[in-house]
Design a protein around this motif. Sequence first.
Motif, PDB file in Angstrom:
ATOM      1  N   GLY A   1      -0.399  -5.578   1.126  1.00 51.71           N
ATOM      2  CA  GLY A   1      -1.090  -6.855   1.239  1.00 51.71           C
ATOM      3  C   GLY A   1      -1.711  -7.332  -0.068  1.00 51.71           C
ATOM      4  N   VAL A   2      -2.442  -8.439   0.058  1.00 50.17           N
ATOM      5  CA  VAL A   2      -3.010  -9.064  -1.135  1.00 50.17           C
ATOM      6  C   VAL A   2      -4.043  -8.163  -1.798  1.00 50.17           C
ATOM      7  N   ASP A   3      -4.775  -7.367  -1.007  1.00 48.27           N
ATOM      8  CA  ASP A   3      -5.772  -6.485  -1.615  1.00 48.27           C
ATOM      9  C   ASP A   3      -5.105  -5.385  -2.436  1.00 48.27           C
ATOM     10  N   GLY A   4      -3.944  -4.928  -1.979  1.00 51.53           N
ATOM     11  CA  GLY A   4      -3.198  -3.960  -2.772  1.00 51.53           C
ATOM     12  C   GLY A   4      -2.733  -4.560  -4.088  1.00 51.53           C
ATOM     13  N   ALA A   5      -2.307  -5.823  -4.032  1.00 54.38           N
ATOM     14  CA  ALA A   5      -1.892  -6.508  -5.260  1.00 54.38           C
ATOM     15  C   ALA A   5      -3.073  -6.689  -6.199  1.00 54.38           C
ATOM     16  N   ILE A   6      -4.214  -7.080  -5.647  1.00 49.01           N
ATOM     17  CA  ILE A   6      -5.414  -7.276  -6.459  1.00 49.01           C
ATOM     18  C   ILE A   6      -5.822  -5.975  -7.140  1.00 49.01           C
ATOM     19  N   ASP A   7      -5.818  -4.871  -6.402  1.00 47.51           N
ATOM     20  CA  ASP A   7      -6.179  -3.575  -6.978  1.00 47.51           C
ATOM     21  C   ASP A   7      -5.233  -3.198  -8.115  1.00 47.51           C
ATOM     22  N   HIS A   8      -3.937  -3.428  -7.908  1.00 47.64           N
ATOM     23  CA  HIS A   8      -2.962  -3.084  -8.943  1.00 47.64           C
ATOM     24  C   HIS A   8      -3.198  -3.921 -10.200  1.00 47.64           C
ATOM     25  N   ILE A   9      -3.398  -5.221 -10.020  1.00 49.48           N
ATOM     26  CA  ILE A   9      -3.578  -6.113 -11.174  1.00 49.48           C
ATOM     27  C   ILE A   9      -4.868  -5.781 -11.910  1.00 49.48           C
ATOM     28  N   ARG A  10      -5.924  -5.456 -11.174  1.00 51.24           N
ATOM     29  CA  ARG A  10      -7.172  -5.061 -11.839  1.00 51.24           C
ATOM     30  C   ARG A  10      -6.988  -3.799 -12.681  1.00 51.24           C
ATOM     31  N   THR A  11      -6.117  -2.920 -12.211  1.00 52.13           N
ATOM     32  CA  THR A  11      -5.886  -1.650 -12.908  1.00 52.13           C
ATOM     33  C   THR A  11      -4.974  -1.810 -14.112  1.00 52.13           C
TER      34      THR A  11
END
Length: 421
Positions: free
Chosen positions: A329-339
């Motif tokens: 989901g979008v939260d997984g994408a957000i976590d990846h991009i933040r990392t």
Amino acid sequence: MKDLDDIPQVMHDMGAKARAAAAELAFATPESKSAALNAAAEACWSRRDEIIAANEKDMAYGVDKGLSPAMLDRLKLDEDRIKGIVEGLRLVAAQRDPVGEVIADWDMPSGLNIRRVRTPLGVVGVIYESRPNVTADAGALCLKAGNAVILRGGSESFHSSRAIHACLVDGLVQAGLPKDAVQLVPTRDRAAVAEMLTMTDHIDVIVPRGGKGLVGLVQREARVPVFAHLEGICHVYVDAKADPAMALEIVLNAKTRRTGICGAMECLLIDQAFYADHGPILIEALTKAGVEVRGDDTLAQVNGVSPASEADFGKEFLDMICAAKLVDGVDGAIDHIRTYGSDHTDAIVTAHQPTADRFFQRLDSAILMHNASTQFADGGEFGMGAEIGIATGKMHARGPVGAEQLTSFKYLVEGNGAVRP
């Protein structure tokens, strides 16, 4: 100018000339600046054969140096690209002049009227790699904002940049503006870069435009303030509620339109639910287009995909190579991009507005996009005519740095005999 073997003296002389030119440019009329840019555009077009001949020398140098195909593409000039340079100069010329714009105006009970007004930064130093069009873009934008500029192009674009710079100088002279307003460092010697980074008496801000090595060097060594243009580790996240046809078109454009620019997609993130419904259609399209896809454990099972290493995430390939990963989901994408992201440009493809809103709210990249290719991360596409770079820092300028971002401000305070009790 002094002997080119004496780099400190050469740079000191250039800095002194730039500072003197900046003092004149600060009150140059909008009409004179526009006239200089239009004359420079005419000169570039009339001398396009000379510019292409100079570029051929640079291309040969680049081949001998072992530049990648993507980097050679960044370096190459042909008639169409010179036409783009000419159009960029004319677009900047036609823009509203930012100098003197009243940003805010208010009265105080003390009887004072206070205005916050745009003013030039002064002298800008631009250090860039490969792309010779930056010579025109940076020169034009600095001039429009009333700044003098010292340009230090990459060694690969040495001859092309000189040919374009000569056109800019012709424009300045024709418009009656100081020819030292736009100067080009006349040597490939890297000592000139080291010198620029410490010229606090002459340069007000440095703008580095290039790869991680260049930007890192500038940030470590500069004593002059820096507008950082870091790597373009751009992500496209395809949400569960993305339209498959739209996602396909955006992903292919984001990766393959031009692989060597900072707005190219370097990592594709796919919602597991989208993948469950539509399978590897995005991955297969990329591999069919000639992209080397490096995928996570699941995506590596797709024919033609190689396993990704940890180093492939957070890497700017600038080539027909792309990392890919399934996310929750979008939260997984957000976590990846933040990392792994570089705060440059990240995009979401979805038909669900609340999901797009969450993506926009919880990420702080300089540019965030919804249902659009990351290749639009460009000052020209933002209506700025051109850009010096995409600033990924958080101070002063962020995103495309155009003429307005190359100004500061001052306060003009007027009273009628006001005294402070």
